[in-house]
Design an enzyme around this catalytic site. Structure first.
Site, PDB file in Angstrom:
ATOM      1  N   SER A 140     -70.965  26.620  47.327  1.00 34.05           N
ATOM      2  CA  SER A 140     -72.010  27.451  47.907  1.00 34.05           C
ATOM      3  C   SER A 140     -71.419  28.834  48.168  1.00 34.05           C
ATOM      4  O   SER A 140     -70.457  28.975  48.931  1.00 34.05           O
ATOM      5  CB  SER A 140     -72.498  26.829  49.217  1.00 34.05           C
ATOM      6  OG  SER A 140     -73.168  27.810  49.979  1.00 34.05           O
ATOM      7  N   HIS A 157     -74.038  26.982  44.053  1.00 30.24           N
ATOM      8  CA  HIS A 157     -75.186  26.750  44.921  1.00 30.24           C
ATOM      9  C   HIS A 157     -75.489  28.073  45.616  1.00 30.24           C
ATOM     10  O   HIS A 157     -74.621  28.650  46.270  1.00 30.24           O
ATOM     11  CB  HIS A 157     -74.775  25.653  45.912  1.00 30.24           C
ATOM     12  CG  HIS A 157     -75.781  25.277  46.947  1.00 30.24           C
ATOM     13  ND1 HIS A 157     -76.711  24.276  46.768  1.00 30.24           N
ATOM     14  CD2 HIS A 157     -75.979  25.728  48.216  1.00 30.24           C
ATOM     15  CE1 HIS A 157     -77.424  24.132  47.872  1.00 30.24           C
ATOM     16  NE2 HIS A 157     -77.011  25.015  48.764  1.00 30.24           N
ATOM     17  N   ASP A 185     -77.786  29.956  48.317  1.00 34.74           N
ATOM     18  CA  ASP A 185     -78.642  29.714  49.474  1.00 34.74           C
ATOM     19  C   ASP A 185     -79.570  30.895  49.701  1.00 34.74           C
ATOM     20  O   ASP A 185     -79.126  31.976  50.075  1.00 34.74           O
ATOM     21  CB  ASP A 185     -77.776  29.509  50.728  1.00 34.74           C
ATOM     22  CG  ASP A 185     -77.086  28.161  50.727  1.00 34.74           C
ATOM     23  OD1 ASP A 185     -77.777  27.143  50.540  1.00 34.74           O
ATOM     24  OD2 ASP A 185     -75.852  28.125  50.910  1.00 34.74           O
ATOM     25  N   MET A 208     -82.560  32.443  51.893  1.00 33.59           N
ATOM     26  CA  MET A 208     -83.235  32.266  53.198  1.00 33.59           C
ATOM     27  C   MET A 208     -84.174  33.436  53.459  1.00 33.59           C
ATOM     28  O   MET A 208     -83.864  34.562  53.076  1.00 33.59           O
ATOM     29  CB  MET A 208     -82.176  32.225  54.314  1.00 33.59           C
ATOM     30  CG  MET A 208     -81.080  31.209  54.075  1.00 33.59           C
ATOM     31  SD  MET A 208     -79.843  31.304  55.381  1.00 33.59           S
ATOM     32  CE  MET A 208     -78.579  30.204  54.725  1.00 33.59           C
ATOM     33  N   HIS A 244     -81.032  27.053  46.318  1.00 29.85           N
ATOM     34  CA  HIS A 244     -81.510  26.299  47.476  1.00 29.85           C
ATOM     35  C   HIS A 244     -82.478  27.195  48.244  1.00 29.85           C
ATOM     36  O   HIS A 244     -82.057  28.128  48.933  1.00 29.85           O
ATOM     37  CB  HIS A 244     -80.298  25.888  48.334  1.00 29.85           C
ATOM     38  CG  HIS A 244     -80.648  25.110  49.561  1.00 29.85           C
ATOM     39  ND1 HIS A 244     -79.718  24.787  50.520  1.00 29.85           N
ATOM     40  CD2 HIS A 244     -81.829  24.588  49.999  1.00 29.85           C
ATOM     41  CE1 HIS A 244     -80.302  24.101  51.480  1.00 29.85           C
ATOM     42  NE2 HIS A 244     -81.582  23.977  51.202  1.00 29.85           N
ATOM     43  N   MET A 268     -84.539  28.090  51.089  1.00 29.99           N
ATOM     44  CA  MET A 268     -84.859  27.852  52.503  1.00 29.99           C
ATOM     45  C   MET A 268     -85.891  28.902  52.901  1.00 29.99           C
ATOM     46  O   MET A 268     -85.611  29.823  53.673  1.00 29.99           O
ATOM     47  CB  MET A 268     -83.584  27.936  53.341  1.00 29.99           C
ATOM     48  CG  MET A 268     -82.736  26.682  53.228  1.00 29.99           C
ATOM     49  SD  MET A 268     -81.055  26.946  53.797  1.00 29.99           S
ATOM     50  CE  MET A 268     -80.331  27.668  52.337  1.00 29.99           C
ATOM     51  N   MET A 315     -79.522  17.408  53.880  1.00 30.02           N
ATOM     52  CA  MET A 315     -78.901  18.413  54.751  1.00 30.02           C
ATOM     53  C   MET A 315     -78.157  17.683  55.864  1.00 30.02           C
ATOM     54  O   MET A 315     -78.755  16.884  56.583  1.00 30.02           O
ATOM     55  CB  MET A 315     -79.953  19.336  55.368  1.00 30.02           C
ATOM     56  CG  MET A 315     -80.562  20.380  54.442  1.00 30.02           C
ATOM     57  SD  MET A 315     -79.401  21.437  53.564  1.00 30.02           S
ATOM     58  CE  MET A 315     -78.459  22.163  54.897  1.00 30.02           C
ATOM     59  N   ASP A 365     -75.175  18.535  51.644  1.00 34.70           N
ATOM     60  CA  ASP A 365     -74.936  19.957  51.925  1.00 34.70           C
ATOM     61  C   ASP A 365     -74.829  20.199  53.431  1.00 34.70           C
ATOM     62  O   ASP A 365     -75.749  19.877  54.186  1.00 34.70           O
ATOM     63  CB  ASP A 365     -76.120  20.755  51.350  1.00 34.70           C
ATOM     64  CG  ASP A 365     -75.976  22.261  51.472  1.00 34.70           C
ATOM     65  OD1 ASP A 365     -74.856  22.745  51.728  1.00 34.70           O
ATOM     66  OD2 ASP A 365     -77.002  22.962  51.305  1.00 34.70           O
TER      67      ASP A 365
END
Ligand code: DX5
Ligand code: ZN
Length: 220
Positions: free
Chosen positions: A7, A32, A34, A36, A65, A67, A134, A172
């Site tokens: 990540s 990965h 992330d 957000m 990912h 979010m 998660m 994760d």
């Protein structure tokens, strides 16, 4: 073999290209990213542009990912990515999202927050490539693994085995040399780490230690 995902949330962004190359040379299996939005989680990280850069830099698969609250808004933008991970808590019509992800030839992965029961994903399990469990509350790198999540991973694995699905389990949050073998023993097919890979100074050495920690560890 159990896969290791890096990540980039804890990577040095002033040197992202080198960080990615280092992780690649160290033998990680995928990246990965992330994403957000400051609404679904109380943090803002990177957007579509960074994910596309990562995809350009590496030949390894890239997992985005999401979010974010408005998942469907972003899917088309991610054409070319390998895995698209969306949160079950963020979508009302998961089969629609899965179809949209399949349409752009990416693999759908459903993420589930620590306190969300597995019932929420029971009926989509066979339609997704994987489940991202998660093991911290999403939003930040460097948090502590929530121990009871091992029970959840094990329960999910049983559900998959009982139904003869080939759904993969990704784990994760708070993954390090202590928690990684426990997650694998409980049923993880892939572990994802940010701070344990990029936050310790030596990416090569950190990946080696993580790989060593899960060597020979099997579900059971
Ligand atoms: C958390 C992110 C994770 C995070 C993991 O919201 O989804 O991918 O980067 O960070 P570590 O490995 O430091 O817990
Ligand atoms: Zn993540």
């Amino acid at each position: 073999m159990v896969k290791i995902g890096a990540s980039i949330l804890s990577a040095d962004f002033s040197n992202l290209k080198e960080e990615i190359k280092k992780a690649e040379d160290a033998g990680v299996d995928f990246f990965h990213v992330d994403m957000m939005d400051g609404h679904f989680v109380p943090n803002i990280s990177m957007g579509i542009g960074i994910a596309k850069h990562v995809k350009k830099i590496t030949k390894l698969p890239v997992d985005v990912h999401l979010m974010v609250e408005n998942v469907s808004l972003f899917i088309d933008e991610f054409k070319g990515m390998d895995y698209i991970t969306f949160h079950i808590e963020a979508v009302r019509f998961p089969f629609r999202i899965i179809n949209k992800i399949n349409e752009i030839n990416a693999k759908p992965i459903v993420a589930i927050n620590p306190a969300t029961p597995l019932d929420a994903i029971e009926y989509i399990l066979d339609d997704v490539y994987g489940v991202l469990v998660m093991t911290v509350e999403p939003g930040f790198a460097g948090q502590k693994f929530i121990p009871v999540m091992l029970k959840k991973i094990r329960k999910l694995k049983s559900l998959i085995v009982e139904n003869s699905y080939d759904t993969k389990i990704f784990v994760d949050g708070g993954i390090n040399i202590e928690t990684a073998p426990k997650a694998v023993k409980a049923g993880a097919d892939a572990i994802i780490a940010a701070s344990a890979i990029f936050g310790k100074g030596n990416v090569q050495e950190s990946v080696k230690q993580l790989r060593e920690a899960i060597r020979g560890v099997k579900y059971g």
